[in-house]
Design a protein around this motif. Structure first.
Motif, PDB file in Angstrom:
ATOM      1  N   ASP A 269       0.955  -1.177  -0.007  1.00 25.85           N
ATOM      2  CA  ASP A 269       0.231  -0.115   0.024  1.00 25.85           C
ATOM      3  C   ASP A 269       0.900   0.943   0.087  1.00 25.85           C
ATOM      4  O   ASP A 269       1.751   1.270   0.990  1.00 25.85           O
ATOM      5  CB  ASP A 269      -0.799   0.011   1.121  1.00 25.85           C
ATOM      6  N   MET A 270       0.902   2.050  -0.989  1.00 27.95           N
ATOM      7  CA  MET A 270       1.733   3.138  -1.159  1.00 27.95           C
ATOM      8  C   MET A 270       1.666   4.205  -0.200  1.00 27.95           C
ATOM      9  O   MET A 270       2.664   4.642   0.396  1.00 27.95           O
ATOM     10  CB  MET A 270       1.630   3.841  -2.569  1.00 27.95           C
ATOM     11  N   LEU A 271       0.316   4.593   0.260  1.00 28.80           N
ATOM     12  CA  LEU A 271      -0.101   5.381   1.263  1.00 28.80           C
ATOM     13  C   LEU A 271       0.683   5.014   2.649  1.00 28.80           C
ATOM     14  O   LEU A 271       1.361   5.831   3.435  1.00 28.80           O
ATOM     15  CB  LEU A 271      -1.397   5.822   1.387  1.00 28.80           C
ATOM     16  N   GLU A 272       0.420   3.578   3.008  1.00 27.04           N
ATOM     17  CA  GLU A 272       1.084   3.148   4.257  1.00 27.04           C
ATOM     18  C   GLU A 272       2.544   3.318   4.291  1.00 27.04           C
ATOM     19  O   GLU A 272       3.273   3.518   5.198  1.00 27.04           O
ATOM     20  CB  GLU A 272       0.589   1.911   4.539  1.00 27.04           C
ATOM     21  N   TRP A 273       2.945   2.818   2.907  1.00 30.85           N
ATOM     22  CA  TRP A 273       4.761   2.983   2.860  1.00 30.85           C
ATOM     23  C   TRP A 273       5.175   4.321   3.067  1.00 30.85           C
ATOM     24  O   TRP A 273       6.174   4.640   3.832  1.00 30.85           O
ATOM     25  CB  TRP A 273       4.971   2.513   1.565  1.00 30.85           C
ATOM     26  N   ILE A 274       4.549   5.402   2.543  1.00 29.93           N
ATOM     27  CA  ILE A 274       4.905   6.558   2.802  1.00 29.93           C
ATOM     28  C   ILE A 274       4.914   7.058   4.221  1.00 29.93           C
ATOM     29  O   ILE A 274       5.814   7.575   4.741  1.00 29.93           O
ATOM     30  CB  ILE A 274       4.016   7.807   1.954  1.00 29.93           C
ATOM     31  N   TRP A 275       3.768   6.639   4.884  1.00 30.38           N
ATOM     32  CA  TRP A 275       3.746   6.998   6.407  1.00 30.38           C
ATOM     33  C   TRP A 275       5.064   6.383   6.940  1.00 30.38           C
ATOM     34  O   TRP A 275       5.635   6.817   7.867  1.00 30.38           O
ATOM     35  CB  TRP A 275       2.536   6.015   7.083  1.00 30.38           C
ATOM     36  N   LEU A 276       5.320   5.115   6.680  1.00 30.52           N
ATOM     37  CA  LEU A 276       6.419   4.288   7.492  1.00 30.52           C
ATOM     38  C   LEU A 276       7.791   4.970   6.996  1.00 30.52           C
ATOM     39  O   LEU A 276       8.677   5.002   8.040  1.00 30.52           O
ATOM     40  CB  LEU A 276       6.443   2.817   7.039  1.00 30.52           C
ATOM     41  N   HIS A 277       7.794   5.382   5.770  1.00 27.42           N
ATOM     42  CA  HIS A 277       9.256   5.953   5.397  1.00 27.42           C
ATOM     43  C   HIS A 277       9.311   7.543   5.996  1.00 27.42           C
ATOM     44  O   HIS A 277      10.429   7.649   6.419  1.00 27.42           O
ATOM     45  CB  HIS A 277       9.005   6.249   3.706  1.00 27.42           C
ATOM     46  N   MET A 278       8.351   8.071   6.191  1.00 34.34           N
ATOM     47  CA  MET A 278       8.368   9.356   7.145  1.00 34.34           C
ATOM     48  C   MET A 278       8.744   9.255   8.490  1.00 34.34           C
ATOM     49  O   MET A 278       9.316   9.682   9.038  1.00 34.34           O
ATOM     50  CB  MET A 278       6.846  10.075   6.982  1.00 34.34           C
ATOM     51  N   ALA A 279       8.324   8.148   9.003  1.00 34.01           N
ATOM     52  CA  ALA A 279       8.491   7.689  10.367  1.00 34.01           C
ATOM     53  C   ALA A 279       9.802   7.316  10.412  1.00 34.01           C
ATOM     54  O   ALA A 279      10.775   7.631  11.517  1.00 34.01           O
ATOM     55  CB  ALA A 279       7.604   6.374  10.861  1.00 34.01           C
ATOM     56  N   ILE A 280      10.600   6.556   9.583  1.00 33.11           N
ATOM     57  CA  ILE A 280      12.059   6.317   9.568  1.00 33.11           C
ATOM     58  C   ILE A 280      12.846   7.403   9.323  1.00 33.11           C
ATOM     59  O   ILE A 280      13.584   7.854  10.217  1.00 33.11           O
ATOM     60  CB  ILE A 280      12.113   5.175   8.253  1.00 33.11           C
ATOM     61  N   ASN A 281      12.324   8.483   8.564  1.00 34.44           N
ATOM     62  CA  ASN A 281      13.137   9.724   8.301  1.00 34.44           C
ATOM     63  C   ASN A 281      13.158  10.466   9.610  1.00 34.44           C
ATOM     64  O   ASN A 281      13.898  10.974  10.089  1.00 34.44           O
ATOM     65  CB  ASN A 281      12.515  10.488   7.154  1.00 34.44           C
ATOM     66  N   ALA A 282      11.860  10.392  10.210  1.00 37.24           N
ATOM     67  CA  ALA A 282      11.681  11.260  11.480  1.00 37.24           C
ATOM     68  C   ALA A 282      12.628  10.591  12.810  1.00 37.24           C
ATOM     69  O   ALA A 282      13.472  11.412  13.329  1.00 37.24           O
ATOM     70  CB  ALA A 282      10.325  11.181  12.118  1.00 37.24           C
ATOM     71  N   GLY A 283      12.586   9.385  12.653  1.00 31.61           N
ATOM     72  CA  GLY A 283      13.702   8.606  13.645  1.00 31.61           C
ATOM     73  C   GLY A 283      15.141   9.293  13.313  1.00 31.61           C
ATOM     74  O   GLY A 283      16.036   9.693  14.137  1.00 31.61           O
ATOM     75  N   VAL A 284      15.719   9.295  11.854  1.00 28.39           N
ATOM     76  CA  VAL A 284      16.962   9.541  11.836  1.00 28.39           C
ATOM     77  C   VAL A 284      17.052  11.092  11.863  1.00 28.39           C
ATOM     78  O   VAL A 284      18.099  11.687  12.453  1.00 28.39           O
ATOM     79  CB  VAL A 284      17.221   9.178  10.163  1.00 28.39           C
ATOM     80  N   GLY A 285      16.180  11.770  11.475  1.00 26.60           N
ATOM     81  CA  GLY A 285      16.149  13.291  11.675  1.00 26.60           C
ATOM     82  C   GLY A 285      16.439  13.807  12.885  1.00 26.60           C
ATOM     83  O   GLY A 285      17.179  14.791  13.287  1.00 26.60           O
ATOM     84  N   ALA A 286      15.445  13.208  13.898  1.00 25.05           N
ATOM     85  CA  ALA A 286      15.323  13.607  15.161  1.00 25.05           C
ATOM     86  C   ALA A 286      16.747  13.457  15.863  1.00 25.05           C
ATOM     87  O   ALA A 286      17.427  14.470  16.402  1.00 25.05           O
ATOM     88  CB  ALA A 286      14.381  12.824  16.096  1.00 25.05           C
ATOM     89  N   VAL A 287      17.277  12.288  15.817  1.00 29.65           N
ATOM     90  CA  VAL A 287      18.789  11.895  16.324  1.00 29.65           C
ATOM     91  C   VAL A 287      19.954  12.532  15.786  1.00 29.65           C
ATOM     92  O   VAL A 287      20.616  13.324  16.496  1.00 29.65           O
ATOM     93  CB  VAL A 287      19.010  10.325  16.211  1.00 29.65           C
ATOM     94  N   ALA A 288      19.914  12.706  14.561  1.00 27.67           N
ATOM     95  CA  ALA A 288      20.835  13.515  13.742  1.00 27.67           C
ATOM     96  C   ALA A 288      20.955  15.201  14.386  1.00 27.67           C
ATOM     97  O   ALA A 288      21.825  15.550  14.707  1.00 27.67           O
ATOM     98  CB  ALA A 288      20.714  13.559  12.376  1.00 27.67           C
TER      99      ALA A 288
END
Length: 335
Positions: free
Chosen positions: A178-197
């Motif tokens: 599901d593309m929309l769910e995948w986008i949500w998950l990708h944004m969550a991964i980016n959020a984890g990376v971005g917050a720590v960085a």
């Protein structure tokens, strides 16, 4: 194909350049108030991973054609989520017709997307590219594939034409469940990376922060933990994460394994390393972090490492802004 790219940003311009090189007619819709309204060409420096998995570096010139018609085979929209409604309003006001490839992060539900599109055909995708624009020079990198909504879920009459468009540029597809769910998950991964960085690094020098992150096993271990928690926020929206095992595999490994594995990958994969260091928009990164953070708090998800990382990053960014002259702050916020 006749293609309209909304704006003259990194992602739209990178793919617009590739489309133009493949023989398609590409135009850009740039507001007159934009600092890039008068740009007629850009110098391109591209690390190209389409034929070489390590990336081949080349330089070129891109001729920028500004919008000259009202009907297009495809309209590429790659803007921050907060600007999607504004872009769609601009298209309606300008009487511009054509189906939309929404090529960006979107945290809303499908019903919200349908309201924004107001009956216009839309196909969800996600770029696998990155870069930065300084003056009239685009420095970018591009991989050999993009993410695209599955045909059976897209309800998009021109699906085959979009496939042919990217195929003409030597770009293939990955199609998640599901593309929309995948986008949500990708944004969550980016959020984890971005917050720590941002928590550990310089919020105004994202290149330096990314380099620091990619070279530190300790920081990457915290990233893995933050991503695990952020993915639970996505699950709280009713997403079955078992459908995205490949995306989550490395983050499910013990941190003693996953962190060194990530560090080694960043050291060896120039394309991935480059895409990490070229994303220079702090406001965009923190917006994604905040979006996921607020959803987690609203849904009552326990995510202490991610929350503390984001709060520390946001506090640092706020302190930095308070030390800037008012005129400079205002200019950054407008941009």
């Amino acid at each position: 194909m006749s293609i309209l790219v909304v704006g003259l940003g990194v992602i739209g311009t990178t793919y617009g350049y590739l489309f133009q090189k493949a023989g398609h007619r590409v135009e850009h819709l740039v507001r007159q108030s934009s600092t890039r309204a008068s740009v007629s060409s850009l110098e391109i420096e591209i690390l190209d991973g389409r034929s070489d998995p390590k990336g081949s570096l080349s330089q070129d010139q891109y001729t920028v054609h500004h919008r000259g018609r009202t009907s297009y085979d495809l309209i590429v929209v790659s803007v921050p989520q907060g600007r999607i409604a504004e872009v769609m309003a601009d298209l309606r006001t300008g009487g511009i017709e054509g189906p939309v490839l929404l090529f960006c992060g979107f945290w809303g539900e499908r019903e919200e997307l349908d309201r924004l599109m107001a009956g216009r055909d839309v196909l969800l995708g996600y770029p696998v590219a990155g870069g930065s624009i300084t003056g009239e020079r685009l420095t970018c990198c591009v991989f050999d594939h993009v993410m695209l909504e599955r045909r059976d879920k897209a309800r998009f009459p021109g699906y085959e034409r979009v496939e042919a468009l990217f195929g003409s540029c030597g770009i293939s597809f990955e199609r998640p469940h599901d593309m929309l769910e995948w986008i949500w998950l990708h944004m969550a991964i980016n959020a984890g990376v971005g917050a720590v960085a941002a928590m550990y690094g310089d919020v105004e020098n994202t290149t330096r922060a990314a380099e620091q992150l990619m070279g530190s096993t300790r920081m990457l271990a915290r990233v893995v933990k933050a991503i695990r928690e952020a993915s639970r926020i996505v699950a709280s929206r009713g997403v079955d994460l078992r459908r995205y095992r490949s995306e989550m595999l490395v983050y499910r490994l013990p941190t003693a394994v996953s962190a060194p594995l990530m560090k080694r990958m960043f050291a060896r994969n120039l394309l991935t390393r480059r895409i990490m260091t070229l994303h220079g928009n702090t406001a965009d990164l923190l917006f994604v972090c905040r979006t996921v953070y607020e959803q987690g708090r609203t849904n009552g998800v326990s995510a202490p490492i991610f929350y503390r990382s984001y709060e520390a990053a946001q506090d640092k960014a706020t302190r930095h802004d308070q030390h800037l002259p008012g005129m400079v702050r205002g200019r950054n916020e407008t941009a």
